[in-house]
Design a protein around this motif. Structure first.
Motif, short mmCIF file in Angstrom:
data_model
loop_
_atom_site.label_atom_id
_atom_site.label_comp_id
_atom_site.label_asym_id
_atom_site.label_seq_id
_atom_site.Cartn_x
_atom_site.Cartn_y
_atom_site.Cartn_z
N ALA A 121 0.84 -1.20 0.00
CA ALA A 121 0.00 0.00 0.00
C ALA A 121 0.87 1.25 0.00
CB ALA A 121 -0.90 -0.01 1.23
N THR A 122 0.41 2.29 -0.66
CA THR A 122 1.19 3.52 -0.73
C THR A 122 1.30 4.21 0.63
OG1 THR A 122 -0.78 4.75 -1.40
CG2 THR A 122 0.66 3.94 -3.16
N GLU A 165 8.60 3.91 8.88
CA GLU A 165 7.55 4.88 9.23
C GLU A 165 7.72 6.22 8.51
OE1 GLU A 165 6.95 5.33 13.42
OE2 GLU A 165 6.29 3.25 13.66
N ARG A 166 8.93 6.55 8.12
CA ARG A 166 9.15 7.78 7.33
C ARG A 166 8.91 7.54 5.86
NH1 ARG A 166 14.38 8.78 10.22
NH2 ARG A 166 15.25 7.86 8.35
N GLY A 167 8.79 6.27 5.46
CA GLY A 167 8.62 5.95 4.05
C GLY A 167 9.93 5.96 3.30
N ASP A 168 11.05 5.94 4.03
CA ASP A 168 12.37 5.97 3.40
C ASP A 168 12.78 4.60 2.85
OD1 ASP A 168 12.57 8.63 4.02
OD2 ASP A 168 13.88 8.33 5.75
N THR A 169 12.20 3.55 3.40
CA THR A 169 12.55 2.21 2.95
C THR A 169 11.31 1.32 2.96
OG1 THR A 169 14.13 0.40 3.22
CG2 THR A 169 13.17 1.26 5.22
N ASP A 208 9.79 -8.71 2.64
CA ASP A 208 8.60 -9.55 2.78
C ASP A 208 8.49 -10.11 4.19
OD1 ASP A 208 7.94 -9.11 0.14
OD2 ASP A 208 8.78 -11.00 -0.58
N ARG A 209 9.64 -10.51 4.78
CA ARG A 209 9.63 -11.07 6.13
C ARG A 209 9.21 -10.03 7.16
NH1 ARG A 209 12.82 -10.65 10.16
NH2 ARG A 209 14.51 -9.69 8.99
N VAL A 210 9.80 -8.83 7.08
CA VAL A 210 9.47 -7.77 8.02
C VAL A 210 8.02 -7.33 7.83
CG1 VAL A 210 9.99 -5.38 8.71
CG2 VAL A 210 11.86 -7.00 8.28
N GLN A 211 7.57 -7.25 6.59
CA GLN A 211 6.17 -6.89 6.33
C GLN A 211 5.24 -7.89 7.00
OE1 GLN A 211 5.03 -6.46 2.19
NE2 GLN A 211 2.87 -6.62 2.68
N SER A 212 5.53 -9.15 6.87
CA SER A 212 4.72 -10.20 7.47
C SER A 212 4.72 -10.08 9.00
CB SER A 212 5.22 -11.57 7.04
OG SER A 212 4.48 -12.58 7.65
N GLU A 213 5.89 -9.83 9.57
CA GLU A 213 5.99 -9.68 11.03
C GLU A 213 5.21 -8.46 11.51
OE1 GLU A 213 10.15 -9.68 11.96
OE2 GLU A 213 10.37 -11.81 11.55
N ALA A 258 -1.90 -3.25 -0.86
CA ALA A 258 -2.82 -2.34 -1.53
C ALA A 258 -4.16 -3.04 -1.70
CB ALA A 258 -2.25 -1.93 -2.89
N GLU A 259 -5.24 -2.30 -1.61
CA GLU A 259 -6.58 -2.89 -1.68
C GLU A 259 -6.90 -3.54 -3.00
OE1 GLU A 259 -6.62 -1.58 2.00
OE2 GLU A 259 -6.25 -0.12 0.45
N GLY A 260 -6.52 -2.93 -4.08
CA GLY A 260 -6.84 -3.50 -5.39
C GLY A 260 -5.81 -3.09 -6.41
N ALA A 261 -5.78 -3.81 -7.48
CA ALA A 261 -4.84 -3.47 -8.55
C ALA A 261 -5.33 -2.22 -9.27
CB ALA A 261 -4.72 -4.63 -9.53
N SER A 262 -4.40 -1.41 -9.70
CA SER A 262 -4.78 -0.22 -10.46
C SER A 262 -5.19 -0.67 -11.86
CB SER A 262 -3.60 0.75 -10.55
OG SER A 262 -2.56 0.18 -11.31
N GLY A 263 -5.81 0.21 -12.59
CA GLY A 263 -6.25 -0.11 -13.94
C GLY A 263 -5.10 -0.51 -14.84
#
Length: 98
Positions: free
Chosen positions: A9-10, A45-49, A53-58, A69-74
């Protein structure tokens, strides 16, 4: 190969920060819970990095949030161009800069 990957997600940085703050945790405390460095949490949290996948899951599991992201863009949806024979040429997918 990449079709099965979920798009981050953005606003992933805001989602992580808001979830952490709502639990009353500091960045250091969250990092300790995840066995990560506090500097990584700050950068996420600053959006710098982007989280791996592992950290996202944790993060998703510990904070009980969804970072996808909720859905794929067009642009990512099924492409309808091409020839009627089902085979494509380079000219079918490339935009020329004339």
């Amino acid at each position: 190969m990449f079709d099965d990957m979920d798009e981050l997600a953005t606003d992933y940085d805001d989602r992580v920060r808001n979830a952490r703050e709502s639990r009353g945790l500091s960045q250091s405390e969250l990092a300790n819970e995840l066995n990560e460095k506090a500097s990584l949490i700050r950068k996420i949290e600053r959006g710098d990095t982007l989280p791996s996948d592992r950290v996202q899951s944790e993060l998703e599991n510990f904070l009980e949030i969804d970072l996808n992201a909720e859905g794929a863009s067009g642009e990512d949806s099924e492409w309808s161009g091409g020839s009627s024979t089902g085979s494509y040429t380079l000219g079918d997918v490339v935009k020329r800069k004339d």
